[in-house]
Design a protein around this motif. Structure first.
Motif, PDB file in Angstrom:
ATOM      1  N   ARG A   1       0.819  -1.198   0.000  1.00  0.00           N
ATOM      2  CA  ARG A   1       0.000   0.000   0.000  1.00  0.00           C
ATOM      3  C   ARG A   1       0.856   1.252   0.000  1.00  0.00           C
ATOM      4  O   ARG A   1       0.608   2.212  -0.736  1.00  0.00           O
ATOM      5  CB  ARG A   1      -0.935  -0.020   1.215  1.00  0.00           C
ATOM      6  CG  ARG A   1      -1.892   1.182   1.251  1.00  0.00           C
ATOM      7  CD  ARG A   1      -2.916   1.033   2.355  1.00  0.00           C
ATOM      8  NE  ARG A   1      -2.292   1.014   3.674  1.00  0.00           N
ATOM      9  CZ  ARG A   1      -2.177  -0.051   4.456  1.00  0.00           C
ATOM     10  NH1 ARG A   1      -2.658  -1.216   4.049  1.00  0.00           N
ATOM     11  NH2 ARG A   1      -1.580   0.000   5.626  1.00  0.00           N
ATOM     12  N   GLN A   2       1.948   1.256   0.800  1.00  0.00           N
ATOM     13  CA  GLN A   2       2.832   2.423   0.838  1.00  0.00           C
ATOM     14  C   GLN A   2       3.542   2.597  -0.509  1.00  0.00           C
ATOM     15  O   GLN A   2       3.656   3.714  -1.033  1.00  0.00           O
ATOM     16  CB  GLN A   2       3.867   2.236   1.965  1.00  0.00           C
ATOM     17  CG  GLN A   2       4.834   3.431   2.093  1.00  0.00           C
ATOM     18  CD  GLN A   2       5.839   3.210   3.207  1.00  0.00           C
ATOM     19  OE1 GLN A   2       5.792   2.202   3.901  1.00  0.00           O
ATOM     20  NE2 GLN A   2       6.727   4.170   3.389  1.00  0.00           N
TER      21      GLN A   2
ATOM     22  N   SER B   1       2.468   1.632  -3.389  1.00  0.00           N
ATOM     23  CA  SER B   1       1.483   2.066  -4.387  1.00  0.00           C
ATOM     24  C   SER B   1       1.261   3.571  -4.332  1.00  0.00           C
ATOM     25  O   SER B   1       1.089   4.226  -5.367  1.00  0.00           O
ATOM     26  CB  SER B   1       0.165   1.320  -4.169  1.00  0.00           C
ATOM     27  OG  SER B   1       0.343  -0.061  -4.362  1.00  0.00           O
ATOM     28  N   ASP B   2       1.268   4.121  -3.118  1.00  0.00           N
ATOM     29  CA  ASP B   2       1.128   5.580  -2.993  1.00  0.00           C
ATOM     30  C   ASP B   2       2.281   6.310  -3.673  1.00  0.00           C
ATOM     31  O   ASP B   2       2.080   7.288  -4.422  1.00  0.00           O
ATOM     32  CB  ASP B   2       1.039   5.965  -1.520  1.00  0.00           C
ATOM     33  CG  ASP B   2      -0.231   5.441  -0.867  1.00  0.00           C
ATOM     34  OD1 ASP B   2      -1.207   5.200  -1.629  1.00  0.00           O
ATOM     35  OD2 ASP B   2      -0.252   5.260   0.372  1.00  0.00           O
TER      36      ASP B   2
ATOM     37  N   SER C   1       1.969   6.015  -7.448  1.00  0.00           N
ATOM     38  CA  SER C   1       0.911   6.876  -7.969  1.00  0.00           C
ATOM     39  C   SER C   1       1.414   8.299  -8.165  1.00  0.00           C
ATOM     40  O   SER C   1       1.148   8.943  -9.182  1.00  0.00           O
ATOM     41  CB  SER C   1      -0.289   6.864  -7.020  1.00  0.00           C
ATOM     42  OG  SER C   1      -1.277   7.763  -7.467  1.00  0.00           O
TER      43      SER C   1
ATOM     44  N   GLU D   1      -4.129   3.129  -7.898  1.00  0.00           N
ATOM     45  CA  GLU D   1      -5.155   3.379  -6.880  1.00  0.00           C
ATOM     46  C   GLU D   1      -5.932   2.099  -6.587  1.00  0.00           C
ATOM     47  O   GLU D   1      -6.228   1.774  -5.423  1.00  0.00           O
ATOM     48  CB  GLU D   1      -6.103   4.484  -7.362  1.00  0.00           C
ATOM     49  CG  GLU D   1      -5.449   5.857  -7.503  1.00  0.00           C
ATOM     50  CD  GLU D   1      -5.023   6.432  -6.150  1.00  0.00           C
ATOM     51  OE1 GLU D   1      -5.611   6.013  -5.126  1.00  0.00           O
ATOM     52  OE2 GLU D   1      -4.108   7.272  -6.120  1.00  0.00           O
TER      53      GLU D   1
ATOM     54  N   THR E   1      -3.861  -0.217  -4.495  1.00  0.00           N
ATOM     55  CA  THR E   1      -3.853   0.184  -3.080  1.00  0.00           C
ATOM     56  C   THR E   1      -5.109  -0.321  -2.375  1.00  0.00           C
ATOM     57  O   THR E   1      -5.052  -0.871  -1.261  1.00  0.00           O
ATOM     58  CB  THR E   1      -3.762   1.712  -2.981  1.00  0.00           C
ATOM     59  OG1 THR E   1      -2.584   2.162  -3.667  1.00  0.00           O
ATOM     60  CG2 THR E   1      -3.690   2.160  -1.542  1.00  0.00           C
TER      61      THR E   1
ATOM     62  N   ARG F   1      -5.530  -3.252   0.740  1.00  0.00           N
ATOM     63  CA  ARG F   1      -6.324  -3.156   1.966  1.00  0.00           C
ATOM     64  C   ARG F   1      -7.292  -4.331   2.067  1.00  0.00           C
ATOM     65  O   ARG F   1      -7.461  -4.936   3.145  1.00  0.00           O
ATOM     66  CB  ARG F   1      -7.100  -1.838   1.984  1.00  0.00           C
ATOM     67  CG  ARG F   1      -6.205  -0.589   2.042  1.00  0.00           C
ATOM     68  CD  ARG F   1      -7.024   0.650   2.317  1.00  0.00           C
ATOM     69  NE  ARG F   1      -6.210   1.876   2.317  1.00  0.00           N
ATOM     70  CZ  ARG F   1      -6.045   2.654   1.268  1.00  0.00           C
ATOM     71  NH1 ARG F   1      -6.657   2.346   0.127  1.00  0.00           N
ATOM     72  NH2 ARG F   1      -5.278   3.725   1.357  1.00  0.00           N
TER      73      ARG F   1
ATOM     74  N   SER G   1       9.920   1.763  -3.717  1.00  0.00           N
ATOM     75  CA  SER G   1       8.957   2.386  -4.629  1.00  0.00           C
ATOM     76  C   SER G   1       9.401   2.230  -6.073  1.00  0.00           C
ATOM     77  O   SER G   1       8.573   2.131  -6.979  1.00  0.00           O
ATOM     78  CB  SER G   1       8.771   3.870  -4.278  1.00  0.00           C
ATOM     79  OG  SER G   1      10.032   4.521  -4.337  1.00  0.00           O
TER      80      SER G   1
END
Length: 625
Positions: free
Chosen positions: A346-347, A349-350, A353, A553, A556, A560, A623
């Protein structure tokens, strides 16, 4: 004659199947060889007829036709020699006549050796006799024509017409004989083809009938018993152990297969009793193990002693229970690792993005710049195309000017010819004036002899002489002016020809310029097309980058959701009893470590390729991956 042995062999049940097939296919092979021999013989005959028509008859007919044409051309050359007045034309006609006579001689020599038919031979000899007679008379005609004795030559030409017509008729009859012989050969070839076709059809029908008979015999001797045994096997497969093998005793492969089926049926009956006992025991053991599995106890095993194939079933069940226990243990450990990995994903993916948005902005600026370059190149290509059109029009005008010059040269040549004709007319007028002057002089002499009686006539003669002298002087003056005009026309023709050559060179240069401009226009258009494709590709990359941002998005959100599903899976697995089992290392954390290493290597390579770029921070490793 071939059917009786085959029928007797087919009724012998104890003969091996391979022997039956060898006999049947041997007879078929003999029939096919007979059919092939008949076909080859017929084709050989037809090939001989085709060679006779395509070579011997055709060559003879071509020679006869050429002979007939050459005699006609010789007659025309003879007539042209009589009608011609110029020595060059007479010589050309005599050369043509000699060439045609040589052509007749060449074809006559070929036919003299090639003709074998008595009728054609007799007609050819008649043609040779008439042609020799005609050539003797024609020689006299050509001699008179050569000496410009056209009246005598024309009379000789008319006298030789009867002999020429006879020779021409002989050539036509010889051609008709050759055509008749070719028709006869064609009829014989058609008859040979008809006979060959009928024989081939008859042999094919016989072979087909023989094949059908042998096929029926083989079906009755092999396929029918095999069908019966197949039905018996189907009943045994369905569980009917009372099925009978409906095949008569025999010593071939079919009989051996029937005996094997009877032994197999008896073995199935004996094995069925033992199977039922083993089935009861395995059902009880497996049922107990599955009941424990349903309660979540993965430590249950089958301890009963099973024999035969059921012993393998016992081992497979126990191994399966151990594998399920190990798998669920590993699943429980992996669920924990996946939960941790989902947070890292998730981190990442941010971060991805954010970088994807920056890349999309750069691609949008690049697409705008490429669009401007494409527009400029297209305008250049359009201007080059216009220039090519102007050069093409200029070349067309130059070609039209060259055509005008050519027509001017032709007109000047016509003027020159007219001047020459006028000079000839002036020469005639000069001659007439000279003769008139001479006659007037003679008339003056006669008038002087007549004395006083001829004084009046002498005055008239003097005036006529003066008039003739003035006519001669005027004719000389006109001739001198015509001569000067002719010289000026010659000079004008030379100048116009030079102008035409200059225009031709100009046209060639304009053509080279047109080709170069066309190449420039084509290259510019290709560049515009390539830039348009690059522009399109950049636009597509922009769209793909936007889609990648949307997919990040979604990734991410999926991370979750994955964490929630992993927690649910852990709760479901915790209700099973595993026993004592080693918990393996979490593979997700191993993958994270490997991904971090790969990301570090990728970032280091990118920094080495970018000269003067800022160094990436340590936290960019994951990343970048």
């Amino acid at each position: 004659m071939l059917l009786a042995p085959l029928e007797s062999v087919a009724n012998v049940k104890n003969l091996k199947i391979s022997s039956k097939l060898l006999v049947a296919f041997g007879i078929l092979l003999g029939s096919l060889l007979l059919m092939a021999a008949a076909s080859i013989t017929s084709q050989h005959t037809l090939n001989g007829a085709a060679e006779l028509l395509g070579h011997d008859r055709r060559d003879k007919l071509v020679a006869v036709a050429a002979l007939d044409t050459a005699t006609s051309d010789y007659r025309n050359a003879e007539a042209n020699s009589i009608l011609s007045e110029a020595p060059a034309d007479i010589a050309a006609a005599e050369t043509d006549a000699s060439a045609q006579a040589a052509e007749v001689g060449k074809n006559a020599s070929f036919l003299n050796e090639a003709l074998k038919n008595p009728a054609a031979r007799s007609m050819f000899e008649q043609f040779e006799a008439d042609w020799r007679t005609y050539l003797a008379q024609s020689k006299t005609t050509l001699t008179l024509s050569h000496d410009n004795q056209n009246d005598a030559a024309l009379a000789s030409f008319r006298r030789s017409r009867v002999v020429y017509d006879q020779a021409s008729d002989d050539a036509g009859k010889l051609k008709a004989i050759q055509v008749s012989l070719m028709d006869g050969d064609m009829a014989a070839a058609n008859a040979t083809y008809t006979t060959s076709r009928n024989i081939s059809i008859a042999i094919a029908i016989a072979v087909l009938a023989l094949t059908v008979f042998m096929l029926i015999s083989l079906i009755r001797g092999i396929a029918t018993p095999l069908t019966a045994m197949t039905a018996t096997m189907r009943r045994l497969g369905a569980g009917d152990l009372n099925a009978e093998v409906a095949v008569d005793p025999r010593r071939d492969e079919v009989g051996e297969l029937a005996g094997s089926m009877v032994a197999f049926r008896d073995q199935l009956v004996a094995a069925e009793g033992a199977k039922q006992e083993q089935t009861r025991l395995i059902v009880d053991s497996v049922g107990s193990g599955l009941d424990s599995l349903a309660r979540g106890d993965l430590t249950a095993r089958i301890d009963a002693e099973l024999t035969g194939p059921f012993a393998k079933l016992k081992d497979d069940f126990n191994n399966a229970m151990r594998s399920v226990a190990d798998t669920l243990t590993a699943v429980n450990a992996s669920a924990e690792g996946i939960t941790n990995g989902a947070s890292d994903i998730r981190q990442a993916s941010d971060d991805l993005s954010r970088r994807t948005e920056q890349q999309a902005a750069s691609l949008e600026e690049t697409a705008a710049a490429m669009h401007e370059i494409t527009t400029t190149v297209r305008e250049t290509a359009a201007n080059a195309t216009k220039v090519n059109g102007v050069v093409t029009d200029t070349r067309r005008d130059a070609e039209q000017s060259a055509d005008v010059v050519r027509r001017a040269v032709e007109a000047m040549n016509g003027i020159e010819r007219s001047s020459n004709e006028i000079s000839d007319i002036i020469a005639v007028i000069d001659g007439i004036a000279f003769q008139t002057n001479l006659l007037a002089l003679n008339a003056g002499v006669e008038a002087a002899r007549a004395g006083d009686a001829g004084k009046g006539f002498a005055v008239v003669a003097s005036e006529v002489r003066a008039l003739a002298q003035r006519s001669a002087d005027a004719a000389k003056d006109v001739k001198s002016k015509i001569t000067g005009s002719t010289e000026q026309v010659d000079a004008g023709v030379t100048l116009v020809a030079q102008a035409g050559e200059a225009l031709s060179r100009i046209t060639g240069r304009i053509g080279d310029i047109s080709a170069l401009v066309s190449d420039i226009a084509s290259a510019a258009e290709q560049q515009a097309t390539g830039l348009q494709q690059v522009n399109t590709a950049v636009s597509e990359m922009d769209g793909v980058t936007q889609q990648n941002a949307a997919m990040v998005e979604e990734a991410t959100a999926a991370a979750r959701s994955l964490a929630e599903e992993t927690e649910n899976m852990s709760r479901q697995v915790s209700r099973f009893k595993f026993g004592e089992a080693a918990i393996p290392a979490a593979p997700v954390h191993q993958l994270q470590a490997r991904a971090a290493q790969v990301g570090a290597r990728m970032a280091a390579g990118a920094r080495a390729r970018r000269t003067g770029a800022a160094a990436a921070s340590p936290q960019d490793d994951w990343s970048s991956f």
